[in-house]
Design a protein around this motif. Structure first.
Motif, PDB file in Angstrom:
ATOM      1  N   PHE A 128      -3.678   6.716   4.565  1.00 36.97           N
ATOM      2  CA  PHE A 128      -4.566   5.521   4.121  1.00 36.97           C
ATOM      3  C   PHE A 128      -4.542   5.635   2.618  1.00 36.97           C
ATOM      4  CE2 PHE A 128      -6.820   9.874   3.900  1.00 36.97           C
ATOM      5  CZ  PHE A 128      -7.191   9.867   2.546  1.00 36.97           C
ATOM      6  N   LEU A 129      -4.822   4.578   2.157  1.00 38.93           N
ATOM      7  CA  LEU A 129      -4.730   4.178   0.578  1.00 38.93           C
ATOM      8  C   LEU A 129      -6.172   3.239   0.287  1.00 38.93           C
ATOM      9  CD1 LEU A 129      -2.969   4.125  -1.976  1.00 38.93           C
ATOM     10  CD2 LEU A 129      -2.299   1.796  -1.393  1.00 38.93           C
ATOM     11  N   GLY A 130      -6.723   3.662  -0.826  1.00 36.80           N
ATOM     12  CA  GLY A 130      -7.994   2.800  -1.319  1.00 36.80           C
ATOM     13  C   GLY A 130      -9.246   3.767  -0.846  1.00 36.80           C
ATOM     14  N   SER A 131     -10.258   3.107  -1.359  1.00 33.35           N
ATOM     15  CA  SER A 131     -11.507   3.852  -0.944  1.00 33.35           C
ATOM     16  C   SER A 131     -12.798   2.696  -0.815  1.00 33.35           C
ATOM     17  CB  SER A 131     -11.891   4.503  -2.305  1.00 33.35           C
ATOM     18  OG  SER A 131     -13.218   5.070  -2.130  1.00 33.35           O
TER      19      SER A 131
ATOM     20  N   PRO B 133     -18.023  -0.909  -5.157  1.00 33.46           N
ATOM     21  CA  PRO B 133     -18.574  -2.323  -5.139  1.00 33.46           C
ATOM     22  C   PRO B 133     -18.152  -2.937  -3.644  1.00 33.46           C
ATOM     23  CG  PRO B 133     -16.694  -2.194  -6.723  1.00 33.46           C
ATOM     24  CD  PRO B 133     -17.033  -0.835  -6.349  1.00 33.46           C
ATOM     25  N   VAL B 134     -18.868  -4.244  -3.468  1.00 32.32           N
ATOM     26  CA  VAL B 134     -18.404  -5.002  -2.422  1.00 32.32           C
ATOM     27  C   VAL B 134     -16.998  -5.533  -2.783  1.00 32.32           C
ATOM     28  CG1 VAL B 134     -18.889  -7.489  -1.616  1.00 32.32           C
ATOM     29  CG2 VAL B 134     -20.969  -5.770  -1.956  1.00 32.32           C
ATOM     30  N   GLY B 135     -16.396  -5.742  -1.628  1.00 33.24           N
ATOM     31  CA  GLY B 135     -14.872  -6.111  -2.002  1.00 33.24           C
ATOM     32  C   GLY B 135     -13.793  -4.985  -1.869  1.00 33.24           C
ATOM     33  N   SER B 136     -14.203  -3.798  -2.097  1.00 32.57           N
ATOM     34  CA  SER B 136     -13.653  -2.617  -1.984  1.00 32.57           C
ATOM     35  C   SER B 136     -12.924  -2.405  -0.472  1.00 32.57           C
ATOM     36  CB  SER B 136     -14.312  -1.253  -2.419  1.00 32.57           C
ATOM     37  OG  SER B 136     -14.849  -1.438  -3.742  1.00 32.57           O
ATOM     38  N   HIS B 137     -11.542  -1.928  -0.622  1.00 32.41           N
ATOM     39  CA  HIS B 137     -10.850  -1.760   0.767  1.00 32.41           C
ATOM     40  C   HIS B 137     -10.109  -0.485   0.910  1.00 32.41           C
ATOM     41  CE1 HIS B 137     -10.719  -6.075   0.971  1.00 32.41           C
ATOM     42  NE2 HIS B 137     -10.055  -6.435  -0.209  1.00 32.41           N
ATOM     43  N   LEU B 138     -10.259  -0.073   1.849  1.00 32.13           N
ATOM     44  CA  LEU B 138      -9.349   1.159   2.481  1.00 32.13           C
ATOM     45  C   LEU B 138      -8.399   0.610   3.427  1.00 32.13           C
ATOM     46  CD1 LEU B 138      -9.214   4.337   2.424  1.00 32.13           C
ATOM     47  CD2 LEU B 138     -10.828   4.135   4.188  1.00 32.13           C
ATOM     48  N   VAL B 139      -7.070   0.951   3.497  1.00 29.92           N
ATOM     49  CA  VAL B 139      -6.155   0.656   4.333  1.00 29.92           C
ATOM     50  C   VAL B 139      -5.714   1.938   5.184  1.00 29.92           C
ATOM     51  CG1 VAL B 139      -4.098   0.660   3.031  1.00 29.92           C
ATOM     52  CG2 VAL B 139      -4.019  -0.688   5.244  1.00 29.92           C
ATOM     53  N   ILE B 140      -5.701   1.930   6.656  1.00 31.22           N
ATOM     54  CA  ILE B 140      -5.295   3.062   7.432  1.00 31.22           C
ATOM     55  C   ILE B 140      -4.391   2.660   8.193  1.00 31.22           C
ATOM     56  CG2 ILE B 140      -6.423   4.588   9.050  1.00 31.22           C
ATOM     57  CD1 ILE B 140      -8.880   2.510   7.110  1.00 31.22           C
ATOM     58  N   ASP B 141      -3.431   3.588   8.695  1.00 29.55           N
ATOM     59  CA  ASP B 141      -2.536   3.385   9.748  1.00 29.55           C
ATOM     60  C   ASP B 141      -2.834   4.061  10.891  1.00 29.55           C
ATOM     61  OD1 ASP B 141      -1.368   5.905   9.337  1.00 29.55           O
ATOM     62  OD2 ASP B 141       0.542   5.279   8.635  1.00 29.55           O
ATOM     63  N   GLU B 142      -2.132   4.213  11.915  1.00 28.72           N
ATOM     64  CA  GLU B 142      -2.237   4.857  13.273  1.00 28.72           C
ATOM     65  C   GLU B 142      -2.287   6.283  13.037  1.00 28.72           C
ATOM     66  OE1 GLU B 142       0.453   2.826  15.935  1.00 28.72           O
ATOM     67  OE2 GLU B 142       2.055   3.507  14.649  1.00 28.72           O
ATOM     68  N   ASP B 143      -1.354   6.744  12.007  1.00 30.11           N
ATOM     69  CA  ASP B 143      -1.196   8.178  11.966  1.00 30.11           C
ATOM     70  C   ASP B 143      -2.020   8.908  10.774  1.00 30.11           C
ATOM     71  OD1 ASP B 143       0.761   8.248  13.714  1.00 30.11           O
ATOM     72  OD2 ASP B 143       2.187   7.601  12.182  1.00 30.11           O
ATOM     73  N   THR B 144      -3.260   8.004  10.540  1.00 30.52           N
ATOM     74  CA  THR B 144      -4.407   8.480   9.568  1.00 30.52           C
ATOM     75  C   THR B 144      -3.862   8.423   8.175  1.00 30.52           C
ATOM     76  OG1 THR B 144      -4.046  10.848   9.860  1.00 30.52           O
ATOM     77  CG2 THR B 144      -5.521   9.564  11.279  1.00 30.52           C
TER      78      THR B 144
ATOM     79  N   VAL C  33     -17.656   8.643   2.793  1.00 30.51           N
ATOM     80  CA  VAL C  33     -17.683   8.195   3.853  1.00 30.51           C
ATOM     81  C   VAL C  33     -16.321   7.907   4.804  1.00 30.51           C
ATOM     82  CG1 VAL C  33     -19.981   7.550   4.015  1.00 30.51           C
ATOM     83  CG2 VAL C  33     -18.142   5.960   3.905  1.00 30.51           C
ATOM     84  N   GLU C  34     -15.252   8.318   3.848  1.00 29.93           N
ATOM     85  CA  GLU C  34     -13.931   7.842   4.335  1.00 29.93           C
ATOM     86  C   GLU C  34     -13.581   8.369   5.913  1.00 29.93           C
ATOM     87  OE1 GLU C  34     -14.478   7.243   1.153  1.00 29.93           O
ATOM     88  OE2 GLU C  34     -13.182   5.676   0.615  1.00 29.93           O
ATOM     89  N   GLY C  35     -13.793   9.585   5.866  1.00 29.76           N
ATOM     90  CA  GLY C  35     -13.399  10.388   6.968  1.00 29.76           C
ATOM     91  C   GLY C  35     -14.125   9.468   8.222  1.00 29.76           C
ATOM     92  N   ALA C  36     -15.281   9.035   8.120  1.00 26.04           N
ATOM     93  CA  ALA C  36     -16.084   8.257   9.473  1.00 26.04           C
ATOM     94  C   ALA C  36     -15.277   6.983   9.449  1.00 26.04           C
ATOM     95  CB  ALA C  36     -17.310   8.251   9.088  1.00 26.04           C
ATOM     96  N   VAL C  37     -14.974   6.407   8.092  1.00 22.05           N
ATOM     97  CA  VAL C  37     -14.266   5.163   8.544  1.00 22.05           C
ATOM     98  C   VAL C  37     -12.964   5.321   9.162  1.00 22.05           C
ATOM     99  CG1 VAL C  37     -13.571   3.203   7.102  1.00 22.05           C
ATOM    100  CG2 VAL C  37     -15.805   4.137   6.470  1.00 22.05           C
ATOM    101  N   ILE C  38     -12.259   6.191   8.776  1.00 25.22           N
ATOM    102  CA  ILE C  38     -10.894   6.340   9.159  1.00 25.22           C
ATOM    103  C   ILE C  38     -11.139   6.563  10.776  1.00 25.22           C
ATOM    104  CG2 ILE C  38      -8.816   7.971   9.560  1.00 25.22           C
ATOM    105  CD1 ILE C  38      -9.183   8.313   6.265  1.00 25.22           C
ATOM    106  N   THR C  39     -11.854   7.293  11.182  1.00 22.77           N
ATOM    107  CA  THR C  39     -12.073   7.592  12.627  1.00 22.77           C
ATOM    108  C   THR C  39     -12.512   6.260  13.368  1.00 22.77           C
ATOM    109  OG1 THR C  39     -12.888   9.668  12.372  1.00 22.77           O
ATOM    110  CG2 THR C  39     -13.613   8.598  14.438  1.00 22.77           C
ATOM    111  N   GLU C  40     -13.144   5.340  12.712  1.00 26.32           N
ATOM    112  CA  GLU C  40     -13.716   4.037  13.353  1.00 26.32           C
ATOM    113  C   GLU C  40     -12.537   3.178  13.361  1.00 26.32           C
ATOM    114  OE1 GLU C  40     -16.396   2.722  14.876  1.00 26.32           O
ATOM    115  OE2 GLU C  40     -17.419   4.683  14.586  1.00 26.32           O
ATOM    116  N   ALA C  41     -11.679   3.292  12.266  1.00 27.64           N
ATOM    117  CA  ALA C  41     -10.254   2.545  12.131  1.00 27.64           C
ATOM    118  C   ALA C  41      -9.398   2.760  13.095  1.00 27.64           C
ATOM    119  CB  ALA C  41      -9.506   2.789  10.679  1.00 27.64           C
TER     120      ALA C  41
END
Length: 107
Positions: free
Chosen positions: A50-53, A37-48, A59-67
């Motif tokens: 991550f937590l959340g979804s 749903p809207v408002g869902s979060h994924l936090v990513i650090d510089e070493d890839t 599509v997490e892999g593509a979002v991590i790349t953008e992050a």
């Protein structure tokens, strides 16, 4: 089990205190059948790490790349995935819906 917003935001804060580059991705709009749903979060650090979804994993892999790009250049991005988008099929969003995800660096 999907982490709570509190877990995700506390993790982002902790990673920043440790000096890591951090970005947070947030679902800002959905259409049709969307995995999160809207408002869902994924936090990513510089070493890839991550937590959340933002998509139940499709599509997490593509979002991590953008992050990683957002962490590097500090420029936020709006990215969209949908069933009609060739990229969505490549990353696995075949649920029939569309999502917009805003990715920003945590400073």
């Amino acid at each position: 089990m999907v982490s709570t917003d509190t877990d995700i935001l506390k993790t982002a804060e902790a990673w920043r205190r440790e000096g890591r580059g951090v970005a947070i991705a947030t679902v800002v709009e959905t259409w049709g059948s969307a995995p999160r749903p809207v408002g869902s979060h994924l936090v990513i650090d510089e070493d890839t790490n991550f937590l959340g979804s933002v998509s139940g994993g499709c599509v997490e892999g593509a979002v991590i790349t953008e992050a990683l790009d957002v962490i590097a250049d500090g420029k936020p991005r709006m990215i969209e995935f949908g069933v009609a988008d060739e990229t969505a099929w490549q990353v696995g969003l075949s649920c029939g819906g569309r999502i917009s995800v805003y990715v920003e660096r945590v400073d």
